[in-house]
Design a protein around this motif. Structure first.
Motif, PDB file in Angstrom:
ATOM      1  N   ARG A   1       0.831  -1.213   0.117  1.00 41.82           N
ATOM      2  CA  ARG A   1      -0.110  -0.087   0.055  1.00 41.82           C
ATOM      3  C   ARG A   1       0.849   1.209  -0.035  1.00 41.82           C
ATOM      4  N   ALA A   2       2.001   1.329  -0.211  1.00 43.40           N
ATOM      5  CA  ALA A   2       2.958   2.266  -0.219  1.00 43.40           C
ATOM      6  C   ALA A   2       2.472   3.349  -1.227  1.00 43.40           C
ATOM      7  N   ALA A   3       2.196   3.140  -2.385  1.00 37.22           N
ATOM      8  CA  ALA A   3       1.691   3.985  -3.271  1.00 37.22           C
ATOM      9  C   ALA A   3       0.520   4.813  -3.120  1.00 37.22           C
ATOM     10  N   LEU A   4      -0.262   4.392  -2.025  1.00 38.25           N
ATOM     11  CA  LEU A   4      -1.376   5.050  -1.707  1.00 38.25           C
ATOM     12  C   LEU A   4      -1.514   6.150  -0.985  1.00 38.25           C
ATOM     13  N   PHE A   5      -2.639   6.932  -1.002  1.00 39.89           N
ATOM     14  CA  PHE A   5      -2.630   8.235  -0.082  1.00 39.89           C
ATOM     15  C   PHE A   5      -4.043   8.420   0.451  1.00 39.89           C
ATOM     16  N   GLY A   6      -4.332   9.304   1.293  1.00 41.59           N
ATOM     17  CA  GLY A   6      -5.598   9.501   1.542  1.00 41.59           C
ATOM     18  C   GLY A   6      -6.886   9.707   0.848  1.00 41.59           C
ATOM     19  N   ARG A   7      -6.310  10.311  -0.356  1.00 38.01           N
ATOM     20  CA  ARG A   7      -7.367  10.406  -1.428  1.00 38.01           C
ATOM     21  C   ARG A   7      -7.770   9.148  -2.271  1.00 38.01           C
ATOM     22  N   ASP A   8      -6.948   8.029  -1.899  1.00 35.66           N
ATOM     23  CA  ASP A   8      -7.176   6.913  -2.693  1.00 35.66           C
ATOM     24  C   ASP A   8      -8.520   6.072  -2.042  1.00 35.66           C
ATOM     25  N   LEU A   9      -9.098   5.172  -2.775  1.00 33.90           N
ATOM     26  CA  LEU A   9     -10.340   4.501  -2.636  1.00 33.90           C
ATOM     27  C   LEU A   9     -10.213   3.443  -1.519  1.00 33.90           C
ATOM     28  N   CYS A  10     -10.970   3.416  -0.476  1.00 38.26           N
ATOM     29  CA  CYS A  10     -10.598   2.203   0.535  1.00 38.26           C
ATOM     30  C   CYS A  10     -11.938   1.291   0.527  1.00 38.26           C
ATOM     31  N   LEU A  11     -13.307   1.953   0.522  1.00 38.95           N
ATOM     32  CA  LEU A  11     -14.428   1.177   0.636  1.00 38.95           C
ATOM     33  C   LEU A  11     -15.474   1.857  -0.372  1.00 38.95           C
ATOM     34  N   TYR A  12     -16.444   0.954  -0.820  1.00 37.48           N
ATOM     35  CA  TYR A  12     -17.634   1.215  -1.199  1.00 37.48           C
ATOM     36  C   TYR A  12     -18.734   1.024  -0.084  1.00 37.48           C
ATOM     37  N   VAL A  13     -19.515   1.949   0.268  1.00 39.46           N
ATOM     38  CA  VAL A  13     -20.566   1.907   1.247  1.00 39.46           C
ATOM     39  C   VAL A  13     -21.909   2.434   0.560  1.00 39.46           C
ATOM     40  N   TYR A  14     -23.038   1.592   0.530  1.00 39.31           N
ATOM     41  CA  TYR A  14     -23.944   1.745  -0.567  1.00 39.31           C
ATOM     42  C   TYR A  14     -25.259   2.493   0.300  1.00 39.31           C
ATOM     43  N   THR A  15     -25.887   3.271  -0.223  1.00 38.96           N
ATOM     44  CA  THR A  15     -27.071   4.140   0.156  1.00 38.96           C
ATOM     45  C   THR A  15     -28.266   3.003   0.340  1.00 38.96           C
ATOM     46  N   SER A  16     -29.001   3.291   1.237  1.00 40.92           N
ATOM     47  CA  SER A  16     -29.875   2.279   1.657  1.00 40.92           C
ATOM     48  C   SER A  16     -31.430   1.983   0.528  1.00 40.92           C
ATOM     49  N   GLY A  17     -31.052   2.396  -0.339  1.00 41.78           N
ATOM     50  CA  GLY A  17     -32.055   2.158  -1.699  1.00 41.78           C
ATOM     51  C   GLY A  17     -33.505   2.470  -1.144  1.00 41.78           C
ATOM     52  N   THR A  18     -33.965   3.476  -0.329  1.00 39.19           N
ATOM     53  CA  THR A  18     -35.263   3.711  -0.043  1.00 39.19           C
ATOM     54  C   THR A  18     -35.986   4.269  -1.417  1.00 39.19           C
ATOM     55  N   THR A  19     -35.465   4.698  -2.025  1.00 37.97           N
ATOM     56  CA  THR A  19     -35.761   5.417  -3.385  1.00 37.97           C
ATOM     57  C   THR A  19     -35.317   4.810  -4.710  1.00 37.97           C
ATOM     58  N   GLY A  20     -35.139   3.516  -4.883  1.00 38.77           N
ATOM     59  CA  GLY A  20     -34.713   2.746  -5.973  1.00 38.77           C
ATOM     60  C   GLY A  20     -33.299   2.039  -5.482  1.00 38.77           C
TER      61      GLY A  20
ATOM     62  N   ALA B   1     -21.433   4.661  -2.749  1.00 41.37           N
ATOM     63  CA  ALA B   1     -20.802   5.748  -2.351  1.00 41.37           C
ATOM     64  C   ALA B   1     -19.073   5.403  -2.288  1.00 41.37           C
ATOM     65  N   ARG B   2     -18.239   6.372  -2.788  1.00 42.93           N
ATOM     66  CA  ARG B   2     -16.854   6.098  -2.731  1.00 42.93           C
ATOM     67  C   ARG B   2     -16.130   6.633  -1.410  1.00 42.93           C
ATOM     68  N   LEU B   3     -15.610   5.753  -0.755  1.00 40.87           N
ATOM     69  CA  LEU B   3     -14.975   6.399   0.562  1.00 40.87           C
ATOM     70  C   LEU B   3     -13.686   6.188   0.538  1.00 40.87           C
ATOM     71  N   THR B   4     -12.836   7.336   0.344  1.00 39.73           N
ATOM     72  CA  THR B   4     -11.315   7.300   0.591  1.00 39.73           C
ATOM     73  C   THR B   4     -10.729   6.853   1.931  1.00 39.73           C
ATOM     74  N   TYR B   5      -9.575   6.487   1.920  1.00 43.62           N
ATOM     75  CA  TYR B   5      -8.906   6.179   3.053  1.00 43.62           C
ATOM     76  C   TYR B   5      -9.105   7.408   4.021  1.00 43.62           C
ATOM     77  N   ALA B   6      -9.043   8.845   3.730  1.00 49.70           N
ATOM     78  CA  ALA B   6      -8.992   9.708   4.633  1.00 49.70           C
ATOM     79  C   ALA B   6     -10.433   9.918   4.927  1.00 49.70           C
ATOM     80  N   ARG B   7     -11.506   9.882   4.156  1.00 48.39           N
ATOM     81  CA  ARG B   7     -12.980   9.936   4.832  1.00 48.39           C
ATOM     82  C   ARG B   7     -13.176   8.883   5.706  1.00 48.39           C
ATOM     83  N   THR B   8     -12.915   7.746   5.162  1.00 45.32           N
ATOM     84  CA  THR B   8     -12.908   6.587   6.238  1.00 45.32           C
ATOM     85  C   THR B   8     -12.346   6.705   7.716  1.00 45.32           C
ATOM     86  N   GLN B   9     -11.135   7.398   7.528  1.00 45.59           N
ATOM     87  CA  GLN B   9     -10.367   7.789   8.853  1.00 45.59           C
ATOM     88  C   GLN B   9     -11.190   8.863   9.645  1.00 45.59           C
TER      89      GLN B   9
END
Length: 595
Positions: free
Chosen positions: A185-204, A209-217
């Motif tokens: 993971r040495a080439a990765l930064f806080g702006r890089d993608l860590c997770l996908y977390v999905y909206t609940s789908g109440t309207t479709g 949603a794209r969660l970067t390492y920084a946002r996840t932190q």
């Protein structure tokens, strides 16, 4: 409030903001200190601490880390590398966290799939993630068996404890438990993608949603300071781990400090107080409806025998809030507002009932990235002035909350794994040409003291008789009445009328006085806001995170040919609710009956 009280309040607020900044101030898109670095540091300091208490089994931080290392090393053997994606479709268990944590050690992105999905919805979430593998648990065999043919790329399925797919437990038997080299993971930064977390789908269909390492932190650290969490705490977590509130914010309180998670497979109102008390919980993670479910339970001998001193969550409605704290003797709850993907968030530091946060006058410059703008309910767009720019709301006026999009972690909007869905959430030329703001899709208001209150979701608020009706306000009024356990309010088209008529799908926990219901509501709501139709359901239609589903209810409306649940209708001449029969339906549809 006297001068001394104001000073004390502001001082407490200042200290809370400072404490929060201590935990979140060093997060940056340019940082190479990533989520796995943070967690590994906690493991090194608190390895002997219990990380998870789950169904009679204790897992220490050292054991948790070793499990994640085996998963990471197995993934490397399969040829996975930084930037690849795996889909995690598993019930709540410690392995859920160990899996995505292990993948993050080698830069692999994990898509956190709602464990309640099946068929087309499940396939949609896996397909849009471009997952190389699907990892499941013990409860997904039947769903995987019936849905696998819908996966476009046909990713191999690996299971931890199930029978559908390759045996991941056996494959990891001889895999090293040593930490994989950080070089992966040495080439990765806080702006890089860590997770996908999905909206609940109440309207479709859900959006990824794209969660970067920084946002996840940021999410994982957010509630440590407000709840004063230390390595000695035990956090009782019953929410699904595929959702940001429980799976990132709740888990983060522990794995970023060395505290312990008391993890439950699913929320149970009847088992809540036994488990929380017997396991020594000191903190909880909630969704508003969870609190309502607990209040609807009969008194429990342990409901005040616990050691819970704090907790955090969102969606706690004002009519539930004070009663919840008083009945269960919990000293402090931190209500928040935010979304997985958005750049607008608030924390209620000081426990003001009903508020989701506060922007005091002396902090307005620091919150210049957030705005509340006047909104047209009919067009579902912000109001613009003669120059074409949006107009800020007045004190106590409801308007859409917007967040300025920028490069700072706090201001970034990473969007979804769907370009069109991303574009719909961006509003341009708001206060000056070229600026871009994130649309929360929520109506909020701010009072003279800076307290912020959630009003309604855009699309939930509707117009009837020329007036705006807040579904939340109506729902609160209904839920406060005897016999009504939950109330899901929405607008439905009515032949021959402009706007939409109010309808509420309720569940009951006792007898409801329908003859006196209109009078009771008339004392709480303006006449135009009182629902025309009341639908009685056995169980509320909710997502896995207890959000009300409305799309199907709106589509069914009050059509007695489609709805098998009992429906009551307000009769304007009698000033009371009456059973809604086929004759009344035909009369209403033909225009013979008028409101």
């Amino acid at each position: 409030m006297n001068f001394v009280s104001v000073l004390v309040r502001e001082a407490k607020y200042f200290l809370s903001v400072r404490a929060l900044t201590k935990w979140t101030g060093d997060i940056s898109p340019d940082s190479q200190n990533l989520v796995p670095d943070d967690i590994e540091g906690v493991v090194d300091r608190h390895g002997a601490n219990v990380a998870f208490r789950f169904e009679g089994t204790l897992t220490t931080y050292d054991e948790f880390d070793a499990r994640a290392n085996r998963i990471a090393n197995w993934a490397l053997e399969q040829g996975l590398k930084a930037g690849d994606c795996v889909a995690l479709f598993m019930e709540n268990r410690p392995d859920y966290v160990a899996t995505w944590y292990g993948m993050s050690k080698i830069g692999v992105v994990t898509a956190l799939i709602n464990s309640n999905l099946e068929g087309d919805s499940l396939a949609h979430c896996i397909n849009i993630s471009d997952a190389r593998f699907v990892i499941t648990g013990t409860e997904q065999d039947n769903v995987i068996r019936s849905s696998q043919g819908l996966f476009t790329a046909r990713p191999p399925v690996w299971t931890l404890g199930g029978t559908e797919g390759a045996d991941l437990e056996a494959a990891m038997a001889g895999v090293s438990a040593a930490r994989p080299s950080r070089e992966h993971r040495a080439a990765l930064f806080g702006r890089d993608l860590c997770l996908y977390v999905y909206t609940s789908g109440t309207t479709g269909l859900p959006k990824a949603a794209r969660l970067t390492y920084a946002r996840t932190q940021g999410m994982m650290r957010s509630f440590i300071a407000p709840c004063h969490i230390t390595e000695r705490d035990r956090i009782y977590l019953t929410l699904p781990l595929y959702h940001g509130t429980g799976g990132l914010c709740g888990i983060g309180q522990a794995v970023m400090t060395g505290a312990s998670i008391i993890l439950r497979r699913k929320f149970s109102a009847s088992a809540f107080w036994d488990e929380a008390t017997d396991q020594g919980a000191t903190s909880i993670v909630y969704i508003g409806e969870l609190c309502r479910y607990l209040l609807n339970q009969p008194p429990h001998p342990k409901e005040q025998a616990h050691k819970i001193r704090t907790g955090f969550g969102n969606g706690l409605r004002p009519e539930v809030w004070a009663e919840f704290l008083e009945r269960f003797k919990i000293p402090h709850l931190c209500e928040f507002y935010g979304s997985t993907e958005g750049n607008v968030s608030f924390l209620n530091f000081d426990g003001k009932v009903g508020a989701v946060g506060r922007i005091p006058g002396w902090l307005e410059k620091q919150f210049a990235n957030i705005a509340f703008v006047k909104f047209d309910i009919e067009t579902e767009e912000p109001v613009r002035n003669a120059e074409g720019f949006c107009i800020r709301t007045d004190v106590d006026e409801a308007g859409e909350a917007l967040g300025l999009i920028g490069e700072d972690v706090r201001n970034r909007f990473e969007g979804y794994n769907d370009e069109q869905a991303t574009k719909k959430k961006i509003l341009k030329d708001v206060f000056e040409k070229g600026d871009m703001w994130f649309r929360t899709g929520d109506l909020m208001r701010k009072d003279k003291d800076g307290y912020i209150y959630f009003v309604d979701r855009i699309g939930d608020t509707f117009r009837w008789k020329g007036e705006n009706v807040s579904t939340n306000e109506v729902g609160e009024a209904l839920s406060s009445l005897p016999g009504i356990a939950t109330a899901n309010v929405y607008g439905v088209p009515l032949p021959g009328y402009d706007g939409k008529a109010g309808m509420a799908a309720i569940t009951t926990d006792g007898d409801v006085d329908f003859e006196g219901l209109y009078k009771a509501l008339d004392e709480k709501l303006p006449p135009y806001a009182i629902p025309i139709f009341i639908r009685i359901q056995r169980d509320a239609d909710t997502t896995g995170t207890f959000k009300y589903r409305k799309v199907e209810l709106v589509q069914e409306g009050f059509n007695v040919d489609d709805v098998t649940d009992p429906i009551w209708m307000y009769h304007p001449e009698r000033k009371e609710y009456v059973p809604f029969t086929h004759d009344r339906f035909d009369s209403l549809r033909s225009g013979a009956f008028k409101f």
